[in-house]
Design an enzyme around this catalytic site. Sequence first.
Site, mmCIF file in Angstrom:
data_model
loop_
_atom_site.group_PDB
_atom_site.id
_atom_site.type_symbol
_atom_site.label_atom_id
_atom_site.label_comp_id
_atom_site.label_asym_id
_atom_site.label_seq_id
_atom_site.Cartn_x
_atom_site.Cartn_y
_atom_site.Cartn_z
ATOM 1 N N GLY A 10 0.815 -1.219 0.000
ATOM 2 C CA GLY A 10 0.000 0.000 0.000
ATOM 3 C C GLY A 10 0.846 1.266 0.000
ATOM 4 C CG PHE A 80 1.714 -0.460 7.015
ATOM 5 C CD1 PHE A 80 1.710 0.881 7.335
ATOM 6 C CD2 PHE A 80 2.938 -1.098 6.886
ATOM 7 C CE1 PHE A 80 2.890 1.574 7.523
ATOM 8 C CE2 PHE A 80 4.130 -0.412 7.066
ATOM 9 C CZ PHE A 80 4.102 0.919 7.387
ATOM 10 C CB SER A 124 -5.262 7.214 12.097
ATOM 11 O OG SER A 124 -5.869 8.412 11.667
ATOM 12 C CE1 TYR A 149 -8.655 4.135 8.689
ATOM 13 C CE2 TYR A 149 -9.408 6.323 9.313
ATOM 14 C CZ TYR A 149 -8.381 5.453 9.016
ATOM 15 O OH TYR A 149 -7.079 5.890 9.068
ATOM 16 C CE LYS A 153 -5.892 2.727 10.802
ATOM 17 N NZ LYS A 153 -4.912 1.687 10.415
HETATM 18 C C1 UD1 Z 1 -9.094 11.829 6.514
HETATM 19 C C2 UD1 Z 1 -9.952 11.005 7.403
HETATM 20 C C3 UD1 Z 1 -9.100 10.451 8.513
HETATM 21 C C4 UD1 Z 1 -7.966 9.628 7.918
HETATM 22 C C5 UD1 Z 1 -7.165 10.497 6.964
HETATM 23 C C6 UD1 Z 1 -6.143 9.644 6.237
HETATM 24 C C7 UD1 Z 1 -12.172 12.032 7.223
HETATM 25 C C8 UD1 Z 1 -13.252 12.786 7.924
HETATM 26 N N1 UD1 Z 1 -11.057 11.789 7.915
HETATM 27 O O1 UD1 Z 1 -8.558 12.924 7.269
HETATM 28 O O2 UD1 Z 1 -9.887 9.644 9.344
HETATM 29 O O3 UD1 Z 1 -7.138 9.143 8.942
HETATM 30 O O4 UD1 Z 1 -8.019 11.070 5.988
HETATM 31 O O5 UD1 Z 1 -5.322 10.430 5.446
HETATM 32 O O6 UD1 Z 1 -12.312 11.667 6.087
HETATM 33 N N2 UD1 Z 1 -10.676 18.627 1.585
HETATM 34 C C9 UD1 Z 1 -11.219 19.437 0.619
HETATM 35 N N3 UD1 Z 1 -11.512 18.883 -0.591
HETATM 36 C C10 UD1 Z 1 -11.308 17.566 -0.886
HETATM 37 C C11 UD1 Z 1 -10.751 16.736 0.120
HETATM 38 C C12 UD1 Z 1 -10.456 17.294 1.347
HETATM 39 O O7 UD1 Z 1 -11.422 20.637 0.828
HETATM 40 O O8 UD1 Z 1 -11.614 17.132 -2.006
HETATM 41 C C13 UD1 Z 1 -10.290 19.216 2.882
HETATM 42 C C14 UD1 Z 1 -10.974 18.602 4.085
HETATM 43 O O9 UD1 Z 1 -12.181 19.276 4.362
HETATM 44 C C15 UD1 Z 1 -9.906 18.816 5.172
HETATM 45 C C16 UD1 Z 1 -8.587 18.694 4.403
HETATM 46 O O10 UD1 Z 1 -8.915 18.956 3.053
HETATM 47 O O11 UD1 Z 1 -9.981 20.122 5.709
HETATM 48 C C17 UD1 Z 1 -7.933 17.340 4.509
HETATM 49 O O12 UD1 Z 1 -8.867 16.330 4.135
HETATM 50 P P1 UD1 Z 1 -8.445 14.803 3.914
HETATM 51 O O13 UD1 Z 1 -7.252 14.724 3.034
HETATM 52 O O14 UD1 Z 1 -9.666 14.049 3.497
HETATM 53 O O15 UD1 Z 1 -7.945 14.339 5.352
HETATM 54 P P2 UD1 Z 1 -8.718 14.377 6.773
HETATM 55 O O16 UD1 Z 1 -10.124 14.703 6.617
HETATM 56 O O17 UD1 Z 1 -7.904 15.239 7.676
#
Ligand code: UD1
Length: 338
Positions: A10, A80, A124, A149, A153
């Site tokens: 992965g 992992f 995580s 999920y 963890k």
């Molecule tokens: C997500 C998971 C978390 C996991 C982690 C793994 C959720 C709620 N949480 O974290 O459990 O451990 O990924 O990497 O899904 N964003 C956008 N546009 C997008 C995608 C994301 O604006 O298309 C924003 C989100 O609102 C956030 C930030 O980018 O503020 C990061 O998002 P993301 O990469 O999905 O990570 P997490 O939400 O922090």
Amino acid sequence: MRVLVTGGAGYIGSHTVVELLLQKQEVVIIDDLSNAKEEVLRRIQTITGKTPIFYRGQVQDEALLTSIFKVHPFDAVIHFAGYKAVGESVEKPLKYFENNLLSTIVLLRVMEQFNVKKLVFSSSATVYGTPTKMPLTEADPIGGTTNPYGATKFMNELIIKDYCVAHPEMAATMLRYFNPIGAHPTGLIGEDPQGIPNNLMPFITQVAIGKRPHLNVFGNDYPTRDGTGIRDYIHVVDLALGHVASLEKMQHAAGYVVYNLGTGKGTSVLELVHAFETANQVSIPLQIQPRRSGDIAENYADCTKSNRELGWVATRTLVDACRDSWKWQSKNPSGYES
Ligand code: UD1
């Protein structure tokens, strides 16, 4: 050291395997390829000059796992393997609980049978649930997770912790990752999501390559400096090196320990997008959307403990990560299928 790496094909697993092989450790991978491609093994070979031994299968297949332990006298295991799509876990909770918990239980049972006493678990920052203060330290409360999920963890940490109480000779390290991004600087291995990416960086790179018309920014009304969500983005190679440092530390110390692996710095969605645009001279069109349900305003680590006790620190910058993510995506427009 001979190390079993579950889920070693992965995203984070493959980068960790590379760093282990470069440090002359022997690596055996078990992976069911449910979210990975066998091609990654050839890429690892190209980077390191070594081919890890590979078994295709599930960790909870106790007969298979036992047969692997019979052949290889492992010194340690890095675990992992697990399903990781937050949205899917809400739709199919039993799939997540069954796979992610059973694998750990079977793994511990087989490790016990073969007297293997060192385990690193891929945890995580999601275990902190909806935190009330930043930055997060390992002593902050865990639980209150918002999806199956995240619950797996948290529950895996509990299972391993209780196992360590009953087996004080065990050395078990929980690594709580913040937001891994980036790819190997060769551009040969990286994150290869199936379908529409859930996470921010793979979405940005797919917009950059023209696969998606624009990035949806989920909310610009958070109480943060520019209104968008703040996260602690850590380069995947730094994260991989955190595993190597943990294994090293476990050579000398038994017991159950927990470390945050992050940079300690928060970056907003807009800051990440701008860093990506500047680093790679590409433009990322945006559309502001409503907040995504379950998201929190900000999440970043206090890494004092991992820096001090592991002698490890994340050294790669946001610009390095943006450049490496783009190198991976542009060299492999369709991931490992390219
Ligand atoms: C997500 C998971 C978390 C996991 C982690 C793994 C959720 C709620 N949480 O974290 O459990 O451990 O990924 O990497 O899904 N964003 C956008 N546009 C997008 C995608 C994301 O604006 O298309 C924003 C989100 O609102 C956030 C930030 O980018 O503020 C990061 O998002 P993301 O990469 O999905 O990570 P997490 O939400 O922090």
